[in-house]
Design an enzyme around this catalytic site. Structure first.
Site, PDB file in Angstrom:
ATOM      1  N   PHE A   1       0.837  -1.199   0.000  1.00  0.00           N
ATOM      2  CA  PHE A   1       0.000   0.000   0.000  1.00  0.00           C
ATOM      3  C   PHE A   1       0.871   1.248   0.000  1.00  0.00           C
ATOM      4  CE2 PHE A   1       0.873  -1.041   4.391  1.00  0.00           C
ATOM      5  CZ  PHE A   1       1.112   0.183   4.999  1.00  0.00           C
ATOM      6  N   CYS A   2       0.266   2.361  -0.426  1.00  0.00           N
ATOM      7  CA  CYS A   2       0.927   3.665  -0.406  1.00  0.00           C
ATOM      8  C   CYS A   2      -0.155   4.730  -0.257  1.00  0.00           C
ATOM      9  CB  CYS A   2       1.764   3.878  -1.664  1.00  0.00           C
ATOM     10  SG  CYS A   2       0.822   3.744  -3.205  1.00  0.00           S
ATOM     11  N   THR A   3       0.201   5.984  -0.399  1.00  0.00           N
ATOM     12  CA  THR A   3      -0.734   7.073  -0.104  1.00  0.00           C
ATOM     13  C   THR A   3      -1.964   7.061  -1.002  1.00  0.00           C
ATOM     14  OG1 THR A   3       1.162   8.420   0.557  1.00  0.00           O
ATOM     15  CG2 THR A   3      -0.945   9.560   0.267  1.00  0.00           C
TER      16      THR A   3
END
Length: 331
Positions: free
Chosen positions: A176-178
């Protein structure tokens, strides 16, 4: 509700003539009172901008009319104040820089997982959960039990995978990331490296915070964002963190009470990382910022370092990273 709409968007799409889009896109943003930065490259578009509801809708409508840029999925959050100082459309080699040739999310990409299904996936004990963001982002918030690769930039992520992950051992990987864009490339890279089951959070942390109720959340802390808000909470409102304008690290109110904190000049994270010459430039920049504020004006120095200062900062941080690596090997 806050009056300023902050819109994060991206799309991987072939844009062979992306250079020709810069001027009309810049004009569209300016005509609609939108500030922020959008990146254009042959592989697509990426960025975060802010404006009124009407302005953001007008920009999205314009993009929807451009070949290849229709149906862009965006994530929205809100602020009481405009979180950007300027309006910029930049031409780049990549819309998110991993630095690995041949990685193409349009061709190979991980399995998208909707926010409503994310909790079930990462609760599986056989799943390795990896946060693809930089270390300073992870420090203020991440998902429960997530692995922090402790990278300073996204360019370091491929090296982390090669040194710490094994397709034969890590059968299921969730990332996951922003907003989702870094995972487009990180999952593509891992699939190219032989990992078989690679998942990523569709829409990123921002979409998860938007859709998953607080009482069900597995998110802990706040989410770092690349604008003047510094972080957002689970309601996607401005969080509790400030930012050191010398090193760009997020800082707490408690850290601002430290003897090492001088507004715009240093903080507990960077007190030993700059030369006297650099500090003098920071002091002068902060003086100009305060002078502009006293006149009711804006000063772009509060948003970014100059190109020269940024380059010097990156070199200083790289030297510090290499020093830590040497110390770790020695021990």
């Amino acid at each position: 509700m806050s009056k300023v709409v902050v819109c994060a968007l991206y799309k991987f799409v072939e844009l062979p003539h992306f250079e020709s889009l810069r001027e009309p896109l810049q004009k569209t943003l300016e005509d609609n009172g939108i500030r922020g930065t959008l990146l254009l490259a042959s592989e697509g578009i990426n960025g975060t901008v802010a404006g009124s509801r009407e302005g953001i809708d007008a920009m999205l409508a314009w993009l929807d009319q451009q070949p290849g840029l229709d149906k862009i999925v965006s994530k929205e959050s809100y602020d009481e104040d405009m979180p950007f100082y300027r309006t910029k459309v930049k031409l780049k080699k990549e819309i998110v820089t991993m630095g690995v040739e041949g990685i193409d999310p349009k061709r190979v990409v991980g399995t998208y997982v909707k926010p409503s299904e994310w909790n079930a996936l990462i609760s599986d004990p056989d799943v390795v959960l990896v946060d693809t963001r930089n270390d300073y982002e992870v420090q203020i918030g991440t998902f429960k039990n997530a692995v922090n690769p402790k990278t300073d930039t996204f360019r370091e992520f491929p090296a982390y995978v090669k040194e710490n992950m094994d397709p034969a051992k890590h059968k299921k990987v969730a990332m996951f990331c922003t907003g989702g864009i870094r995972c487009e490339k990180s999952t593509a890279y891992m699939l190219e490296q032989g990992f078989e089951e690679v998942y990523h959070l569709e829409g990123g942390i921002l979409k998860y915070l938007e859709e998953v109720p607080k009482e069900e959340t597995l998110w802990e802390g706040e989410c770092f964002v690349f604008d003047n808000r510094v972080s957002v909470n689970h309601d996607l409102q401005k969080g509790e963190y400030d930012q050191c304008h010398a090193c760009r690290m997020p800082i707490t109110e408690e850290e601002k009470q430290s003897e090492h904190y001088i507004q715009g000049v240093s903080c507990v994270h960077c007190v030993d990382k700059f030369t006297d010459e650099q500090r003098q430039r920071f002091i002068e920049r902060e003086r100009q910022v305060q002078l502009a504020r006293s006149r009711g004006e804006e000063h772009i120095g509060a948003e970014v370092l100059s190109a020269v200062e940024k380059h010097r900062l990156e070199k200083a941080l790289e030297k510090e990273r290499q020093r830590k690596v040497r110390e770790a090997k020695a021990n």
